[in-house]
Scaffold this motif. Structure first.
Motif, PDB file in Angstrom:
ATOM      1  N   GLN A 148      61.479  53.309  12.551  1.00  0.00           N
ATOM      2  CA  GLN A 148      61.070  54.243  13.607  1.00  0.00           C
ATOM      3  C   GLN A 148      62.163  54.318  14.657  1.00  0.00           C
ATOM      4  O   GLN A 148      62.671  53.294  15.125  1.00  0.00           O
ATOM      5  CB  GLN A 148      59.765  53.773  14.248  1.00  0.00           C
ATOM      6  CG  GLN A 148      59.296  54.667  15.385  1.00  0.00           C
ATOM      7  CD  GLN A 148      57.841  54.435  15.749  1.00  0.00           C
ATOM      8  OE1 GLN A 148      57.037  54.023  14.931  1.00  0.00           O
ATOM      9  NE2 GLN A 148      57.504  54.698  16.992  1.00  0.00           N
ATOM     10  N   MET A 149      62.512  55.544  15.045  1.00  0.00           N
ATOM     11  CA  MET A 149      63.556  55.791  16.028  1.00  0.00           C
ATOM     12  C   MET A 149      62.932  56.310  17.330  1.00  0.00           C
ATOM     13  O   MET A 149      61.810  56.850  17.317  1.00  0.00           O
ATOM     14  CB  MET A 149      64.562  56.815  15.487  1.00  0.00           C
ATOM     15  CG  MET A 149      65.131  56.453  14.116  1.00  0.00           C
ATOM     16  SD  MET A 149      65.913  54.822  14.078  1.00  0.00           S
ATOM     17  CE  MET A 149      67.338  55.137  15.136  1.00  0.00           C
ATOM     18  N   PRO A 150      63.632  56.181  18.463  1.00  0.00           N
ATOM     19  CA  PRO A 150      63.076  56.664  19.732  1.00  0.00           C
ATOM     20  C   PRO A 150      62.656  58.122  19.699  1.00  0.00           C
ATOM     21  O   PRO A 150      61.620  58.496  20.252  1.00  0.00           O
ATOM     22  CB  PRO A 150      64.222  56.431  20.725  1.00  0.00           C
ATOM     23  CG  PRO A 150      65.000  55.305  20.141  1.00  0.00           C
ATOM     24  CD  PRO A 150      64.920  55.489  18.650  1.00  0.00           C
ATOM     25  N   GLU A 151      63.440  58.947  19.030  1.00  0.00           N
ATOM     26  CA  GLU A 151      63.123  60.379  18.984  1.00  0.00           C
ATOM     27  C   GLU A 151      61.834  60.662  18.225  1.00  0.00           C
ATOM     28  O   GLU A 151      61.260  61.754  18.359  1.00  0.00           O
ATOM     29  CB  GLU A 151      64.283  61.174  18.388  1.00  0.00           C
ATOM     30  CG  GLU A 151      64.746  60.707  17.041  1.00  0.00           C
ATOM     31  CD  GLU A 151      65.898  59.719  17.084  1.00  0.00           C
ATOM     32  OE1 GLU A 151      66.691  59.696  16.120  1.00  0.00           O
ATOM     33  OE2 GLU A 151      66.013  58.971  18.082  1.00  0.00           O
ATOM     34  N   ASP A 152      61.362  59.710  17.430  1.00  0.00           N
ATOM     35  CA  ASP A 152      60.086  59.875  16.757  1.00  0.00           C
ATOM     36  C   ASP A 152      58.920  59.861  17.737  1.00  0.00           C
ATOM     37  O   ASP A 152      57.835  60.363  17.420  1.00  0.00           O
ATOM     38  CB  ASP A 152      59.864  58.757  15.730  1.00  0.00           C
ATOM     39  CG  ASP A 152      60.827  58.846  14.561  1.00  0.00           C
ATOM     40  OD1 ASP A 152      61.118  59.968  14.120  1.00  0.00           O
ATOM     41  OD2 ASP A 152      61.277  57.786  14.094  1.00  0.00           O
ATOM     42  N   VAL A 153      59.128  59.282  18.904  1.00  0.00           N
ATOM     43  CA  VAL A 153      58.070  59.127  19.901  1.00  0.00           C
ATOM     44  C   VAL A 153      58.143  60.208  20.975  1.00  0.00           C
ATOM     45  O   VAL A 153      57.115  60.649  21.501  1.00  0.00           O
ATOM     46  CB  VAL A 153      58.140  57.730  20.563  1.00  0.00           C
ATOM     47  CG1 VAL A 153      56.934  57.483  21.469  1.00  0.00           C
ATOM     48  CG2 VAL A 153      58.235  56.630  19.511  1.00  0.00           C
ATOM     49  N   SER A 154      59.338  60.647  21.296  1.00  0.00           N
ATOM     50  CA  SER A 154      59.528  61.517  22.460  1.00  0.00           C
ATOM     51  C   SER A 154      58.767  62.834  22.373  1.00  0.00           C
ATOM     52  O   SER A 154      58.276  63.337  23.390  1.00  0.00           O
ATOM     53  CB  SER A 154      61.024  61.797  22.669  1.00  0.00           C
ATOM     54  OG  SER A 154      61.703  60.618  23.036  1.00  0.00           O
ATOM     55  N   GLY A 155      58.657  63.412  21.183  1.00  0.00           N
ATOM     56  CA  GLY A 155      57.964  64.687  21.058  1.00  0.00           C
ATOM     57  C   GLY A 155      56.523  64.616  21.516  1.00  0.00           C
ATOM     58  O   GLY A 155      56.019  65.547  22.173  1.00  0.00           O
TER      59      GLY A 155
END
Length: 258
Positions: free
Chosen positions: A224-231
């Motif tokens: 899991q990457m940070p951009e997976d959460v930001s949306g």
């Protein structure tokens, strides 16, 4: 003939305070929010680092400023709330991302030091409450305020040897529901995101077997990457989520279903 709609950036004109924004998820939230059209105050106890990151965003043409925040210090929390309102003119959204963790795979509940427990609770639980409380007048004044609390999916599945952190994030989930009930009459939506184990600086120490445990248990089997959460965070801050409140959203590739 009707003119086609012109899409605006998701957070165009939004004014946000994001805590824990010097690195990791908080930094990614700040970068994503700026790219989505928001003006952002980035707060963190790592004052030099958060200042560097805000300056880097400003150099790219985004509106981002930094401020030092110690979530364990009520005076610091109040000062950051006042600074944010003064700097931005008003505040539309708060992302409570600032937190501390104890080592995954560390001491079990019988070995956990009382001082460690108290420190984690002071920052993660009391700090989230204090920051939210300080921001309520400013968020209410916006007419459509948003609070997004960052918890953890560890509180949903009961990660072992991480007792203080798991307990603190469980409290954040519960507080989010209570806050949503209390603040709804002020048109403030409060929701909670529960990320899974994410590849950021703060998880660099996590044993490889714990990463593999997550990957193998996910419906989408990858890191899991940070951009997976930001949306998900941007959505909850946006006008699209004006009737969404009191909700807990796991964002972890399907490791935990809700």
């Amino acid at each position: 003939m009707t003119s086609p709609r012109v899409a605006k950036p998701l957070l165009a004109g939004k004014r946000l305070l994001i805590t824990g924004a010097a690195r990791g998820l908080g930094l990614d939230f700040a970068q994503a929010a700026c790219a989505a059209g928001a003006r952002v105050v980035m707060a963190d106890i790592l004052d030099e680092l958060v200042a560097q990151e805000a300056a880097a965003l400003a150099e790219q043409g985004f509106e981002a400023v930094a401020v030092k925040l110690d979530l364990a210090d009520p005076a610091s929390v109040e000062a950051v709330a006042a600074f944010s309102a003064q700097t931005l003119g008003a505040v539309d959204g708060l992302v409570n991302c600032g937190a501390i963790a104890t080592g995954i795979g560390g001491p079990d509940m019988c070995e956990l030091e009382i001082d460690t427990w108290d420190r984690v609770m002071s920052v993660n639980v009391r700090g989230t409450w204090l920051m939210s409380r300080a921001m309520v007048p400013h968020l209410a004044a916006s007419g459509a305020g948003r609070i997004v609390n960052i918890a953890s999916d560890t509180a949903l599945w009961g990660a072992p040897r991480l007792m203080a952190y798991v307990a603190s994030k469980g409290a954040v989930i519960s507080m989010s529901r209570s806050m949503a009930r209390e603040l709804g009459e002020r048109n403030i939506c409060v929701n909670c995101i529960c990320p899974g184990l994410t590849l950021v600086e703060a998880t660099a120490y996590v044993p490889r077997e714990r990463h593999d445990h997550y990957i193998n248990g996910r419906a989408i089997q990858r890191e899991q990457m940070p951009e997976d959460v930001s949306g998900s965070v941007l959505y909850l801050l946006s006008d699209l989520a004006g009737f969404v409140t009191g909700q807990t959203l796991p964002v972890n590739g399907g490791f935990v279903f809700n």
